[in-house]
Design a protein around this motif. Structure first.
Motif, PDB file in Angstrom:
ATOM      1  N   UNK A  36       0.857  -1.226   0.114  1.00  0.00           N
ATOM      2  CA  UNK A  36       0.101   0.000  -0.041  1.00  0.00           C
ATOM      3  C   UNK A  36       1.000   1.181  -0.116  1.00  0.00           C
ATOM      4  N   UNK A  37       1.855   1.207   0.538  1.00  0.00           N
ATOM      5  CA  UNK A  37       2.800   2.464   0.849  1.00  0.00           C
ATOM      6  C   UNK A  37       3.509   2.531  -0.479  1.00  0.00           C
ATOM      7  N   UNK A  42       3.790   4.694  -6.677  1.00  0.00           N
ATOM      8  CA  UNK A  42       4.062   4.143  -7.841  1.00  0.00           C
ATOM      9  C   UNK A  42       2.844   3.625  -8.673  1.00  0.00           C
ATOM     10  N   UNK A  43       2.641   3.901  -9.758  1.00  0.00           N
ATOM     11  CA  UNK A  43       1.202   3.601 -10.368  1.00  0.00           C
ATOM     12  C   UNK A  43       1.278   2.066 -10.331  1.00  0.00           C
ATOM     13  N   UNK A  44       0.142   1.274 -10.527  1.00  0.00           N
ATOM     14  CA  UNK A  44      -0.229   0.056 -10.389  1.00  0.00           C
ATOM     15  C   UNK A  44       0.429  -0.889 -11.542  1.00  0.00           C
ATOM     16  N   UNK A  45       0.472   0.090 -12.929  1.00  0.00           N
ATOM     17  CA  UNK A  45       1.000  -0.958 -14.067  1.00  0.00           C
ATOM     18  C   UNK A  45       2.356  -1.169 -13.794  1.00  0.00           C
ATOM     19  N   UNK A  46       3.236   0.066 -13.303  1.00  0.00           N
ATOM     20  CA  UNK A  46       4.677  -0.195 -13.025  1.00  0.00           C
ATOM     21  C   UNK A  46       4.866  -1.199 -12.000  1.00  0.00           C
ATOM     22  N   UNK A  47       3.964  -1.072 -10.687  1.00  0.00           N
ATOM     23  CA  UNK A  47       4.415  -1.909  -9.723  1.00  0.00           C
ATOM     24  C   UNK A  47       4.245  -3.546 -10.259  1.00  0.00           C
ATOM     25  N   UNK A  48       3.120  -3.479 -11.010  1.00  0.00           N
ATOM     26  CA  UNK A  48       2.884  -4.962 -11.532  1.00  0.00           C
ATOM     27  C   UNK A  48       3.985  -5.409 -12.270  1.00  0.00           C
ATOM     28  N   UNK A  65       8.644   6.931  -9.440  1.00  0.00           N
ATOM     29  CA  UNK A  65       7.602   7.362  -8.311  1.00  0.00           C
ATOM     30  C   UNK A  65       7.123   8.630  -8.675  1.00  0.00           C
ATOM     31  N   UNK A  66       6.146   8.860  -8.142  1.00  0.00           N
ATOM     32  CA  UNK A  66       5.311  10.284  -8.356  1.00  0.00           C
ATOM     33  C   UNK A  66       6.265  11.508  -7.847  1.00  0.00           C
ATOM     34  N   UNK A  67       7.059  11.405  -6.850  1.00  0.00           N
ATOM     35  CA  UNK A  67       7.863  12.319  -6.429  1.00  0.00           C
ATOM     36  C   UNK A  67       9.510  12.159  -6.559  1.00  0.00           C
ATOM     37  N   UNK A  68       9.615  11.287  -7.644  1.00  0.00           N
ATOM     38  CA  UNK A  68      11.244  11.040  -7.844  1.00  0.00           C
ATOM     39  C   UNK A  68      12.006  10.630  -6.801  1.00  0.00           C
ATOM     40  N   UNK A  69      11.562   9.822  -5.874  1.00  0.00           N
ATOM     41  CA  UNK A  69      12.305   9.389  -4.690  1.00  0.00           C
ATOM     42  C   UNK A  69      13.558   8.697  -4.866  1.00  0.00           C
ATOM     43  N   UNK A 199      -5.539  -4.972  -5.526  1.00  0.00           N
ATOM     44  CA  UNK A 199      -5.959  -4.467  -6.769  1.00  0.00           C
ATOM     45  C   UNK A 199      -7.439  -4.817  -7.465  1.00  0.00           C
ATOM     46  N   UNK A 200      -7.769  -5.940  -6.851  1.00  0.00           N
ATOM     47  CA  UNK A 200      -8.915  -6.518  -7.459  1.00  0.00           C
ATOM     48  C   UNK A 200      -9.912  -7.146  -6.172  1.00  0.00           C
TER      49      UNK A 200
END
Length: 246
Positions: A36-37, A42-48, A65-69, A199-200
């Motif tokens: 969850x964290x 990270x968007x789900x497609x990338x994390x998959x 990552x959204x914030x370029x961490x 996600x499901x």
């Protein structure tokens, strides 16, 4: 620099360890929370793709990552440290700063072992890598841990290398100058199953895993849970001696 010596594999069944249903449930919930964290950044497609990739492929990067961490602190804060908490390590990192400054090298985590009766090693060293970083690469992961353990000024015979998904437990024998792999565990199938559930169907994490997945969780707990770890390091010298005499 790669550590000298050879590696010996162990069967964890040679040691006295225990895993309870509560231990399993706690670790499963911790993994689910970590996913969850990660999804927060990270968007789900990338994390998959990340969870399906083989080690060394699709390694975590800041642009995922959204914030370029930074990927290593991201992995540590959102996956590795919560898992260390769930495994019972409550003072990890307490020596890392002073230790690295003194030696000129930095262990991500250094857990004191001085108060454990019968154990000569002063600390457990842990090397953390970004998710999917190949732990066997030269100068990283397992190789880094083995190098530390071979340097006796580090006063350590035990180390973990992990990217959060894969965990390797290594022990150095200063008498034979060899490294022993106590256990290597790959939790990627567990992470993927819990990610797909999140996600499901969104069932309770403990209900979302198959028996095979739960066995992987137990495989991690048997050597890496703190009480089991202490039991193993207490018995390790005698087990190694018996293997060498066999």
């Amino acid at each position: 620099m790669s550590a000298e010596g050879t590696r010996t594999a162990f069967d964890v069944a040679e040691f006295e360890t225990a895993v309870t249903d509560a231990d399993e449930a706690r670790l499963i919930e911790t993994i689910a929370d970590g996913i969850g964290r990660l999804r927060d950044q990270i968007d789900d497609d990338t994390l998959d793709e990340v969870f399906r990739a083989q080690p060394g492929r699709y390694t975590m990067r800041s642009d995922f990552t959204r914030d370029r961490l930074d990927p290593e602190p991201l992995t540590q804060n959102r996956v590795i440290e919560p898992l260390l908490d769930a495994l019972g390590y409550d003072d990890y990192g307490s020596e890392a700063g002073d230790f690295s400054a003194e030696r000129g090298e930095q262990a991500d985590y250094a857990i004191p072992l001085r108060d454990i009766e019968g154990v000569d090693s002063s600390r457990l060293l842990i090397e953390a890598e970004p998710i999917n970083k190949q732990l066997e690469n030269r100068g990283h992961g397992l190789d880094q841990v083995e190098s530390w353990l071979s340097q006796r000024e580090f006063e350590s015979d035990f180390g973990f290398a992990t990217d959060g998904l894969r965990w390797i437990f290594v022990r150095y024998d200063p008498d034979s100058y060899t490294h022993s792999i106590i256990e290597s565990v790959d939790l990627r199938p567990v992470f993927l199953a819990l990610f797909e559930n999140a996600t499901t169907e969104q069932r309770a994490p403990t209900a979302a895993l198959s028996d095979e997945h739960r066995e992987l969780v137990s495989t991690l707990l048997r050597p890496f849970e703190y009480g089991n770890f202490v039991s193993i390091i207490d018995d390790a010298r005698e087990v190694i001696k018996k293997k060498q005499e066999a």
